[in-house]
Design a protein around this motif. Structure first.
Motif, PDB file in Angstrom:
ATOM      1  N   PRO A 123      -2.530   6.942  -6.631  1.00  0.00           N
ATOM      2  CA  PRO A 123      -1.234   6.169  -5.882  1.00  0.00           C
ATOM      3  C   PRO A 123      -1.538   6.156  -4.479  1.00  0.00           C
ATOM      4  CG  PRO A 123      -0.568   8.703  -6.381  1.00  0.00           C
ATOM      5  CD  PRO A 123      -1.968   8.248  -7.246  1.00  0.00           C
ATOM      6  N   ASP A 124      -0.943   5.437  -3.648  1.00  0.00           N
ATOM      7  CA  ASP A 124      -0.796   5.452  -2.019  1.00  0.00           C
ATOM      8  C   ASP A 124      -2.192   5.325  -1.795  1.00  0.00           C
ATOM      9  OD1 ASP A 124       0.603   5.455   0.084  1.00  0.00           O
ATOM     10  OD2 ASP A 124       0.400   7.670   0.302  1.00  0.00           O
ATOM     11  N   PRO A 125      -2.794   4.334  -1.501  1.00  0.00           N
ATOM     12  CA  PRO A 125      -2.196   2.777  -2.228  1.00  0.00           C
ATOM     13  C   PRO A 125      -2.609   2.968  -3.656  1.00  0.00           C
ATOM     14  CG  PRO A 125      -4.444   2.452  -1.152  1.00  0.00           C
ATOM     15  CD  PRO A 125      -3.995   4.019  -0.830  1.00  0.00           C
ATOM     16  N   LYS A 157     -13.127   0.425  -2.484  1.00  0.00           N
ATOM     17  CA  LYS A 157     -13.523  -0.926  -1.770  1.00  0.00           C
ATOM     18  C   LYS A 157     -13.814  -2.060  -2.666  1.00  0.00           C
ATOM     19  CE  LYS A 157     -15.853  -2.502   2.251  1.00  0.00           C
ATOM     20  NZ  LYS A 157     -17.088  -2.191   3.296  1.00  0.00           N
ATOM     21  N   GLN A 158     -14.554  -1.739  -3.754  1.00  0.00           N
ATOM     22  CA  GLN A 158     -15.111  -2.811  -4.973  1.00  0.00           C
ATOM     23  C   GLN A 158     -14.059  -3.211  -5.682  1.00  0.00           C
ATOM     24  OE1 GLN A 158     -17.011  -1.779  -8.592  1.00  0.00           O
ATOM     25  NE2 GLN A 158     -18.854  -3.007  -7.687  1.00  0.00           N
ATOM     26  N   GLN A 159     -12.826  -2.614  -5.842  1.00  0.00           N
ATOM     27  CA  GLN A 159     -11.933  -2.978  -6.611  1.00  0.00           C
ATOM     28  C   GLN A 159     -11.014  -3.974  -5.710  1.00  0.00           C
ATOM     29  OE1 GLN A 159      -8.471  -0.122  -7.764  1.00  0.00           O
ATOM     30  NE2 GLN A 159     -10.277   1.226  -7.379  1.00  0.00           N
ATOM     31  N   ALA A 160     -11.043  -3.456  -4.444  1.00  0.00           N
ATOM     32  CA  ALA A 160     -10.182  -4.372  -3.698  1.00  0.00           C
ATOM     33  C   ALA A 160     -10.743  -5.730  -3.161  1.00  0.00           C
ATOM     34  CB  ALA A 160     -10.158  -3.794  -2.138  1.00  0.00           C
ATOM     35  N   SER A 197     -14.117   9.356   5.651  1.00  0.00           N
ATOM     36  CA  SER A 197     -12.874   9.199   6.100  1.00  0.00           C
ATOM     37  C   SER A 197     -12.599   7.797   6.464  1.00  0.00           C
ATOM     38  CB  SER A 197     -13.020   9.777   7.740  1.00  0.00           C
ATOM     39  OG  SER A 197     -13.475  11.079   7.484  1.00  0.00           O
ATOM     40  N   VAL A 198     -11.760   7.165   5.543  1.00  0.00           N
ATOM     41  CA  VAL A 198     -11.022   6.097   5.638  1.00  0.00           C
ATOM     42  C   VAL A 198      -9.761   5.876   5.919  1.00  0.00           C
ATOM     43  CG1 VAL A 198     -10.533   3.659   4.342  1.00  0.00           C
ATOM     44  CG2 VAL A 198     -12.865   5.265   4.117  1.00  0.00           C
ATOM     45  N   ASP A 199      -9.055   5.374   7.105  1.00  0.00           N
ATOM     46  CA  ASP A 199      -7.744   5.483   7.298  1.00  0.00           C
ATOM     47  C   ASP A 199      -7.102   4.392   6.566  1.00  0.00           C
ATOM     48  OD1 ASP A 199      -7.567   2.934   8.881  1.00  0.00           O
ATOM     49  OD2 ASP A 199      -8.383   3.953  10.690  1.00  0.00           O
ATOM     50  N   ARG A 200      -5.630   4.722   6.739  1.00  0.00           N
ATOM     51  CA  ARG A 200      -4.607   3.804   5.844  1.00  0.00           C
ATOM     52  C   ARG A 200      -4.774   2.173   6.407  1.00  0.00           C
ATOM     53  NH1 ARG A 200      -0.661   4.527   1.991  1.00  0.00           N
ATOM     54  NH2 ARG A 200      -0.207   2.341   1.291  1.00  0.00           N
ATOM     55  N   LEU A 201      -4.864   2.109   7.501  1.00  0.00           N
ATOM     56  CA  LEU A 201      -4.887   0.745   8.049  1.00  0.00           C
ATOM     57  C   LEU A 201      -6.059  -0.019   7.485  1.00  0.00           C
ATOM     58  CD1 LEU A 201      -4.103   1.131  11.899  1.00  0.00           C
ATOM     59  CD2 LEU A 201      -2.671   0.124  10.066  1.00  0.00           C
ATOM     60  N   GLU A 202      -7.236   0.585   7.495  1.00  0.00           N
ATOM     61  CA  GLU A 202      -8.481   0.157   6.778  1.00  0.00           C
ATOM     62  C   GLU A 202      -8.397  -0.261   5.314  1.00  0.00           C
ATOM     63  OE1 GLU A 202     -13.322   0.343   6.294  1.00  0.00           O
ATOM     64  OE2 GLU A 202     -12.214   2.038   7.470  1.00  0.00           O
ATOM     65  N   LEU A 203      -7.634   0.614   4.547  1.00  0.00           N
ATOM     66  CA  LEU A 203      -7.296   0.435   3.221  1.00  0.00           C
ATOM     67  C   LEU A 203      -6.416  -0.462   3.000  1.00  0.00           C
ATOM     68  CD1 LEU A 203      -6.544   4.052   2.053  1.00  0.00           C
ATOM     69  CD2 LEU A 203      -8.747   2.613   1.241  1.00  0.00           C
ATOM     70  N   ASP A 204      -5.439  -0.656   3.948  1.00  0.00           N
ATOM     71  CA  ASP A 204      -4.484  -2.032   3.876  1.00  0.00           C
ATOM     72  C   ASP A 204      -5.030  -3.229   3.981  1.00  0.00           C
ATOM     73  OD1 ASP A 204      -2.421  -0.067   3.251  1.00  0.00           O
ATOM     74  OD2 ASP A 204      -1.716  -0.326   5.256  1.00  0.00           O
ATOM     75  N   ARG A 205      -6.038  -3.035   4.714  1.00  0.00           N
ATOM     76  CA  ARG A 205      -6.783  -4.560   5.024  1.00  0.00           C
ATOM     77  C   ARG A 205      -7.866  -4.980   3.807  1.00  0.00           C
ATOM     78  NH1 ARG A 205      -7.506  -2.454  10.304  1.00  0.00           N
ATOM     79  NH2 ARG A 205      -9.561  -1.273   9.825  1.00  0.00           N
ATOM     80  N   PHE A 207      -7.091  -4.185   0.671  1.00  0.00           N
ATOM     81  CA  PHE A 207      -6.193  -4.575  -0.425  1.00  0.00           C
ATOM     82  C   PHE A 207      -5.388  -5.676  -0.109  1.00  0.00           C
ATOM     83  CE2 PHE A 207      -7.196  -0.366  -2.024  1.00  0.00           C
ATOM     84  CZ  PHE A 207      -7.481  -0.626  -3.652  1.00  0.00           C
ATOM     85  N   GLY A 208      -5.048  -6.095   1.300  1.00  0.00           N
ATOM     86  CA  GLY A 208      -4.322  -7.362   1.509  1.00  0.00           C
ATOM     87  C   GLY A 208      -3.084  -7.456   0.756  1.00  0.00           C
ATOM     88  N   GLY A 209      -2.454  -6.467   0.396  1.00  0.00           N
ATOM     89  CA  GLY A 209      -1.117  -6.446  -0.365  1.00  0.00           C
ATOM     90  C   GLY A 209      -1.292  -6.598  -1.669  1.00  0.00           C
ATOM     91  N   ARG A 210      -2.374  -6.723  -2.264  1.00  0.00           N
ATOM     92  CA  ARG A 210      -2.599  -6.815  -3.749  1.00  0.00           C
ATOM     93  C   ARG A 210      -2.636  -5.399  -4.339  1.00  0.00           C
ATOM     94  NH1 ARG A 210      -6.395  -9.558  -0.802  1.00  0.00           N
ATOM     95  NH2 ARG A 210      -6.177 -11.790  -0.638  1.00  0.00           N
ATOM     96  N   SER A 211      -2.075  -5.392  -5.670  1.00  0.00           N
ATOM     97  CA  SER A 211      -2.191  -3.976  -6.408  1.00  0.00           C
ATOM     98  C   SER A 211      -2.932  -4.085  -7.849  1.00  0.00           C
ATOM     99  CB  SER A 211      -0.634  -3.495  -6.395  1.00  0.00           C
ATOM    100  OG  SER A 211      -0.515  -3.120  -5.179  1.00  0.00           O
ATOM    101  N   PRO A 212      -3.441  -3.296  -8.331  1.00  0.00           N
ATOM    102  CA  PRO A 212      -3.659  -3.533  -9.674  1.00  0.00           C
ATOM    103  C   PRO A 212      -2.536  -3.304 -10.702  1.00  0.00           C
ATOM    104  CG  PRO A 212      -4.886  -1.408  -8.596  1.00  0.00           C
ATOM    105  CD  PRO A 212      -3.685  -1.994  -7.655  1.00  0.00           C
ATOM    106  N   ILE A 213      -2.897  -3.650 -11.857  1.00  0.00           N
ATOM    107  CA  ILE A 213      -1.886  -3.842 -13.054  1.00  0.00           C
ATOM    108  C   ILE A 213      -1.636  -2.361 -13.608  1.00  0.00           C
ATOM    109  CG2 ILE A 213      -1.206  -4.670 -15.141  1.00  0.00           C
ATOM    110  CD1 ILE A 213      -2.611  -7.342 -14.135  1.00  0.00           C
ATOM    111  N   VAL A 214      -0.697  -1.816 -14.007  1.00  0.00           N
ATOM    112  CA  VAL A 214      -0.376  -0.419 -14.617  1.00  0.00           C
ATOM    113  C   VAL A 214      -0.521  -0.897 -16.205  1.00  0.00           C
ATOM    114  CG1 VAL A 214       0.721   1.758 -14.927  1.00  0.00           C
ATOM    115  CG2 VAL A 214       0.363   0.503 -12.716  1.00  0.00           C
ATOM    116  N   ILE A 215      -1.379  -0.737 -16.778  1.00  0.00           N
ATOM    117  CA  ILE A 215      -1.291  -1.174 -18.463  1.00  0.00           C
ATOM    118  C   ILE A 215      -0.257  -0.356 -19.114  1.00  0.00           C
ATOM    119  CG2 ILE A 215      -2.565  -1.148 -20.407  1.00  0.00           C
ATOM    120  CD1 ILE A 215      -5.195  -1.363 -18.916  1.00  0.00           C
ATOM    121  N   ASP A 216      -0.187   0.936 -18.581  1.00  0.00           N
ATOM    122  CA  ASP A 216       1.068   1.808 -19.522  1.00  0.00           C
ATOM    123  C   ASP A 216       2.066   2.086 -18.953  1.00  0.00           C
ATOM    124  OD1 ASP A 216      -0.442   3.145 -17.650  1.00  0.00           O
ATOM    125  OD2 ASP A 216      -0.247   5.176 -19.106  1.00  0.00           O
ATOM    126  N   LEU A 217       2.545   1.226 -17.822  1.00  0.00           N
ATOM    127  CA  LEU A 217       3.662   1.466 -16.964  1.00  0.00           C
ATOM    128  C   LEU A 217       4.929   1.457 -18.120  1.00  0.00           C
ATOM    129  CD1 LEU A 217       4.902   1.733 -14.242  1.00  0.00           C
ATOM    130  CD2 LEU A 217       5.153  -0.691 -14.405  1.00  0.00           C
TER     131      LEU A 217
END
Length: 257
Positions: A123-125, A157-160, A197-205, A207-217
């Motif tokens: 989680p997060d992100p 980074k690859q999955q983003a 060291s990767v800060d949250r702003l870089e992570l947000d850039r 992913f750009g608001g996109r998220s993976p699908i949780v198969i077993d949600l």
């Protein structure tokens, strides 16, 4: 064409866990055409000797000993170059796992769409974990792991990048039925890695608001969902539920005389 999976496994010491991983992969992978490619990241002698023995038993298809610790990104990129040219998928698999179900790989393939699929999520992100990570081989070859992030952020980074290309990224939170990840058994050889060291702003850039699908949600208790995926994901999930309910209410209203 049926899939052919190249399982890419990096080893770095922890021979007792390496043996569990290699033997259970070989014993409990059914109904999938696969090969096992092992790259050893300059382990000490007990692990190197074990790998020679496992190779002699025919349990490893390709074995390479690196003179230096290439870490996660470099090691997997190297392993990918050693994989069969006709591999359709790569599976990046840690060497501190135990395969528990004969259908572990066929199940992951059955839920896979072009992009990446994984046992394990973080989680997060919200993102899929990299310890058991399936990706189409041509996608990996065209955009390998970024070695400026030598450890786990490389897989993030690859999955983003896949998500930004409108490809699929999906994974399981609960995966003990299929694979157990012991975690952290190779020690602290990664502590000098680049890009930790990767800060949250870089992570947000990334992913750009996109998220993976949780198969077993749908199988997770509601409280667990809140704990695991965080408030923003839950807010979106609740919003989707509200929209579905609203559409259902409108449909019922239209049917009334």
């Amino acid at each position: 064409m049926p899939p052919k999976v190249s399982i890419l496994m990096l080893t770095y010491n922890a021979p007792e866990f390496v043996e569990i991983a290699v033997r259970t992969v070989r014993d409990r992978t059914c109904d999938v055409n696969f090969e096992l490619v092992v790259v050893d990241n300059a382990s000490e002698e007990p692990t190197r000797g074990l790998l020679h023995r496992l190779d002699d038993e025919g349990l490893i298809d390709t074995l390479h000993f690196s003179p230096t610790n290439t870490l996660f990104a470099g090691g997997n990129n190297l392993a990918a170059t050693l994989a069969a040219p006709d591999a359709t998928h790569f599976l990046l698999l840690n060497s501190d796992v135990e395969i528990r179900d004969d259908a572990w790989l066929s199940n992951l393939l059955s839920h896979h769409s072009r992009g990446a699929s994984s046992y394990g999520m973080v989680p997060d992100p919200l993102r899929v974990d990299g310890y058991c990570y399936l990706i189409d081989a041509d996608l990996y070859r065209s955009a390998p792991l970024d070695e400026e992030h030598q450890w786990f952020w490389a897989i993030t980074k690859q999955q983003a990048g896949l998500l930004s290309a409108d490809l699929s990224v999906r994974g399981y939170f609960e995966h003990e039925r299929y694979v157990h990840h012991f975690g952290g058994r190779s020690g602290t050889g990664f502590t000098g890695a680049k890009g930790l060291s990767v800060d949250r702003l870089e992570l947000d850039r990334w992913f750009g608001g996109r998220s993976p699908i949780v198969i077993d949600l749908h199988t997770l208790p509601l409280l667990t969902r809140v704990d695991l995926v965080g408030p923003e994901f839950v807010r979106r999930a609740v919003h989707r539920i509200q929209r579905v309910r609203a559409r259902a209410a409108r449909a019922v209203s239209r049917r009334r005389p």
